[in-house]
Every structure is written in structure tokens, then in C-alpha cells.
Design a protein around this motif. Structure first.
Motif, PDB file in Angstrom:
ATOM      1  N   ASP A   1       0.876  -1.169   0.000  1.00 42.31           N
ATOM      2  CA  ASP A   1       0.000   0.000   0.000  1.00 42.31           C
ATOM      3  C   ASP A   1       0.918   1.225   0.000  1.00 42.31           C
ATOM      4  O   ASP A   1       1.490   1.595   1.029  1.00 42.31           O
ATOM      5  CB  ASP A   1      -0.881  -0.075   1.264  1.00 42.31           C
ATOM      6  CG  ASP A   1      -1.913   1.036   1.307  1.00 42.31           C
ATOM      7  OD1 ASP A   1      -1.789   1.991   0.524  1.00 42.31           O
ATOM      8  OD2 ASP A   1      -2.831   0.933   2.141  1.00 42.31           O
TER       9      ASP A   1
ATOM     10  N   SER B   1       1.590   5.278  -1.733  1.00 45.77           N
ATOM     11  CA  SER B   1       1.000   6.359  -2.531  1.00 45.77           C
ATOM     12  C   SER B   1       1.966   7.532  -2.589  1.00 45.77           C
ATOM     13  O   SER B   1       2.804   7.710  -1.698  1.00 45.77           O
ATOM     14  CB  SER B   1      -0.319   6.805  -1.901  1.00 45.77           C
ATOM     15  OG  SER B   1      -0.065   7.279  -0.594  1.00 45.77           O
TER      16      SER B   1
ATOM     17  N   GLU C   1       2.156  11.747  -3.234  1.00 47.04           N
ATOM     18  CA  GLU C   1       1.397  12.989  -3.346  1.00 47.04           C
ATOM     19  C   GLU C   1       2.381  14.096  -3.719  1.00 47.04           C
ATOM     20  O   GLU C   1       3.469  14.169  -3.125  1.00 47.04           O
ATOM     21  CB  GLU C   1       0.809  13.273  -1.958  1.00 47.04           C
ATOM     22  CG  GLU C   1      -0.501  14.000  -1.951  1.00 47.04           C
ATOM     23  CD  GLU C   1      -0.839  14.425  -0.524  1.00 47.04           C
ATOM     24  OE1 GLU C   1      -1.417  15.483  -0.359  1.00 47.04           O
ATOM     25  OE2 GLU C   1      -0.474  13.686   0.418  1.00 47.04           O
TER      26      GLU C   1
END
Ligand code: S3P
Length: 447
Positions: A214, A216, A218
Motif C-alpha cells: 500500500d 501512494s 502525493e
């Protein structure tokens, strides 16, 4: 004598036009990561197109020493049966990563949050490179490191027993530092966050997501904020490694500077965090077309057609440096064959690669009659299109310096010699026969 055996001097001179297809080996960055992530996964990872250069083979051996099963099925085809996140066993001996900065730094990250003790070493080049940039963030997880002066190898790392998650802003643009922190974060509870002011190659992020983590990214005012959730179960994958844009840069350069050349270089990785060299070459007026653009194994690739033609000097934006950091040595050679001045700034990181690449390029280019200026973080080449040549260049155990100066010889009035072609084995074992098949005029020399 170099660490890979007796030195193998070679020379290069002008050749007839280069013609044909250049099949470049697998991407070195992705190959290292395939083996390491395969070893950290549960189940089988099947890899095709793996680079079988010494750097990657050393990483494969290291993964075996940590308990993973690593097996070669055929050319570029490998299978890894992993031990899972946190499953590394303590190796019985020293882990020797040879010439590979990426190998040693990523492996240090991968083991730093497992309670085992590991001693790392490498060849004379790797033993001279800074490791504090890796051990500093790994200590924040709870790992301990004892190395030589300046944190250099040989170095012993004691993995954290009770790792803490870390939030770390990388102090320099380095995918190796970012990746080491993310790999360490795999076995820490909670979220590990890496913040990078400038985007560096993102293969680790892409591949971690592919293996089931998991993760991510940004984009904020601080830069790229990458968040990884710790202690995932990574699952074995099928990976098709794209062909390496950094290796492709050498035959591409040779075609651009050998009159009448017209070559095809199929399936080259075009990840935007890696393809700055091609953007720069097109700005210099290079005749390169990008055909059949497609996705392979989650990475954008294209077939390149490269034709000889006149080039002009350019100013390379410093912000582009991370996306072409390994290509400045060959760009300096191309710049020498162009008309006008090429300015390369923001390249301080070149001083801590396999050798000090600014110093190595300036010495070798000057010795061969090229007008070049240097500073701590820049090179400026005044190209006239005419290179006298005739000198021998030192390669300092650095594959990219060796290949760059062989390309220089292809554009020089007199031949250019390198003291040792041996280091080319680390990233592009087929370089010499491949270039000779295209038509390059290389000669093995006596020491
Ligand atoms: C690499 C990152 C780069 C590059 C090296 C490979 C990687 O190093 O020079 O050849 O695979 O992560 P830095 O991250 O230190 O700039």
C-alpha cells in the motif's frame, strides 16, 4: 590489475556508418529491484529480461545468502522464491556487492529492520563511496551501523529489533536513498514517509505497488511525499524488465556522432524519471524518433530510430539532472561533437558515483583536445565538432566512463584508448560485440 582481473585496454577509432538493430540488455535499476523484491515476497517471482551484468549477479548472490532461492532458467530468465517481509536470515559470510552502489544501498535498506547482523563490502570503487547517506536514515528505524571513516565499506549493519516507522526528507536527489528508506519501512509498523524535493527514478514505488504494498505518492509544495504502509504481505510477481535507457544512450550516441549512421534501438524504457537524456538530445537537434510507444511490465517503452545529423550545444536545465544523472558522461562526449557550448549544471552527485565522473570526463576529454570547463557541480563543453583524440583515458573502475570514451574515439581524428574495458561487464556485458556488429571500429590493445 583491477578487481575484476587483469586490465583490458581497448581503443576506438572512426568507423563506417553504423547500421542495424541494437538489442540493449535489461534495465539495471529494475533488475536489482526485481531480485530484492522477489526475495522479500511470498511465493515465486518470475523475471524475464533480467540484466545479467556483474552488479545484478552480485545482488542475486546476496539474496541467496539472505535465504531466498534464486535460480536461472535461461538467458535473462530467473525465478526467485522469497522469504517474505521480515524473513531475511542472517548471512554466514560477508555480503560483497562488487561495484554496485544500487545493490549495496538497497540491500542495506531491505535488511535494516530485521534483527540480523550483516557485514557489507565491495570493490575499490564501492569502498570509496559514501554510505552515511543510507545509514543515517536507517539509524532512525533503530538500526546500528559501524563502517570505516566517513561511513565507508566494509560496514556492519545491525538490523533493528523493534523498528520504528520513519518520516524522512532526502537531503540529496537520490533514488537509492529513497529506496533504502522505503525498503526498510516494509518491516516497520505504521507508515514510513519519504519526501523528495526533486523527483528521482520511481521504479521502487511502481514495483512495490505491483508486489501488493500500500504505497501512494502525493505532489505537494515540499516535493513528492511517498507514504508506505508497513508490514504488508508482498506476493511474487511476473516481471518483464524493460531495456535500459542508460545503456541505450551509448549506441544512440555512437550513431549520432558517426556520419551516415541509421540504427534501431527497440523497446527502450521511457519512464519520465529516466528519459532526460533523450529530451536533451532532441533539443540538440538529434534525429531520434520514438516509435511504437507502449507499456511493458508497467513501464512506458518505445522503439528508437536514430540517424546521424548535425547537433548544436544546449543549456541543460539543472532540474532535469535526476532524470539523466547517469548520462552526463556520454552527454559530455556528444557535446564535444556538437557545434557550440553545452552547459551542464546541478550535477554535484556525479562526484560520488562509481568514480568522480566530472573529474574523469574532464581529464579524458582535455587529454583528447576537447575544450571543457568544470566546477564543483558543473561541466561546460565548448564543442567545435572536431576532436583531435590520440590520448589514453583512465576509467577508474567505472563502466560508464569506459563506454563514454570508446564512443569519443569513434568521433576523433586519432584513436582514443581506455586503460580498462573490464568494468563494462557490470552493466552492459555485450556492449563491445554489440557495437562491433553495428560497425564500430574497436581494437583490443596491450597493456
Ligand atoms: C540508481 C539511482 C541513481 C543512479 C544509479 C542507479 C537506482 O543513483 O545513479 O546508477 O537504481 O536507484 P542515486 O540514487 O544515488 O542518484
Amino acid at each position: 590489475m583491477s578487481s575484476h582481473g587483469p586490465a583490458r585496454p581497448m581503443s576506438a577509432r572512426k568507423s563506417a556508418p553504423l547500421r542495424g538493430e541494437a538489442l540493449i540488455p535489461g534495465d539495471k535499476s529494475i533488475s536489482h529491484r526485481s531480485l530484492i523484491l522477489g526475495a522479500l515476497s511470498v511465493g515465486e517471482t518470475h523475471i524475464t529480461g533480467l540484466l545479467e551484468g556483474q552488479d545484478v549477479l552480485d545482488t542475486g548472490k546476496a539474496m541467496q545468502a539472505f535465504g531466498a532461492q534464486v535460480e536461472r532458467l535461461g538467458e535473462g530468465e530467473w525465478v526467485v522464491n522469497g522469504v517474505g517481509v521480515g524473513g531475511f536470515a542472517e548471512p554466514e559470510g560477508v555480503i560483497d556487492c562488487g561495484n554496485a552502489g544500487t545493490g549495496v544501498r538497497l540491500i542495506m535498506g531491505a535488511m535494516a529492520t530485521t534483527p540480523i547482523t550483516v557485514t557489507f563490502t565491495g570493490d575499490a570503487s564501492l569502498r570509496s563511496r559514501p554510505m552515511g547517506r543510507i545509514t543515517d536514515p536507517l539509524k532512525l528505524f533503530g538500526a546500528e551501523a559501524v563502517g570505516r571513516e566517513g561511513g565507508r565499506l566494509p560496514l556492519t549493519l545491525v538490523g533493528a529489533k523493534n523498528p520504528l516507522p520513519v518520516r524522512y526528507a532526502t537531503p540529496m536527489p537520490s533514488a537509492q536513498v529513497k529506496s533504502a528508506v522505503l525498503l526498510a519501512g516494509l518491516n516497520a509498523p505504521g507508515e514510513t514517509v519519504v519526501i523528495e524535493a526533486e523527483a528521482t527514478r520511481d521504479h521502487t514505488e511502481r514495483m512495490l505497488a505491483g508486489f501488493g504494498a500500500d504505497i501512494s505518492t502525493e505532489v505537494t509544495d515540499e516535493g513528492r511525499v511517498i507514504t508506505l504502509k508497513g508490514q504488508p504481505e508482498l506476493r511474487g510477481q511476473r516481471i518483464a524488465v524493460p531495456r535500459d535507457p542508460s545503456s541505450a544512450a551509448f549506441p544512440v550516441a555512437a550513431a549520432l556522432l558517426t556520419e551516415g549512421s541509421d540504427i534501431i534501438v527497440p523497446g527502450i524504457g521511457q519512464n519520465p524519471t529516466r528519459n532526460g537524456i533523450f529530451t536533451t538530445l532532441v533539443e540538440m537537434g538529434a534525429d531520434i524518433t520514438f516509435e511504437n510507444e507502449r507499456l511493458e511490465g508497467g513501464e512506458p517503452v518505445a522503439d528508437l530510430r536514430v540517424r546521424f545529423g548535425p547537433l548544436k550545444g544546449v543549456e541543460v536545465p539543472p532540474a532535469r539532472a535526476p532524470s539523466m544523472i547517469d548520462e552526463y558522461p556520454i552527454l559530455a562526449v556528444i557535446a564535444a561533437t556538437a557545434q557550440g557550448t553545452t552547459v551542464m549544471r546541478g550535477i554535484k552527485e556525479l562526484r560520488v558515483k562509481e568514480c568522480d565522473r566530472i573529474d574523469a570526463m574532464v581529464c579524458g576529454l582535455r587529454a583528447n583536445g576537447v575544450d571543457i570547463e568544470e566546477g564543483e557541480d558543473f561541466m561546460i563543453v565548448h564543442g567545435t565538432g572536431k576532436i583531435p583524440g590520440g590520448a589514453t583515458c583512465e576509467t577508474h573502475l567505472d563502466h560508464r566512463i569506459a563506454m563514454s570514451f570508446l564512443c569519443l574515439g569513434m568521433a576523433s581524428e586519432k584513436s582514443v584508448k581506455i586503460d580498462d574495458a573490464g568494468p563494462i561487464e557490470t552493466s552492459f556485458p555485450d556492449f563491445i560485440p554489440l557495437m562491433e556488429r553495428l560497425g564500430a571500429n574497436f581494437r583490443r590493445e596491450n597493456t
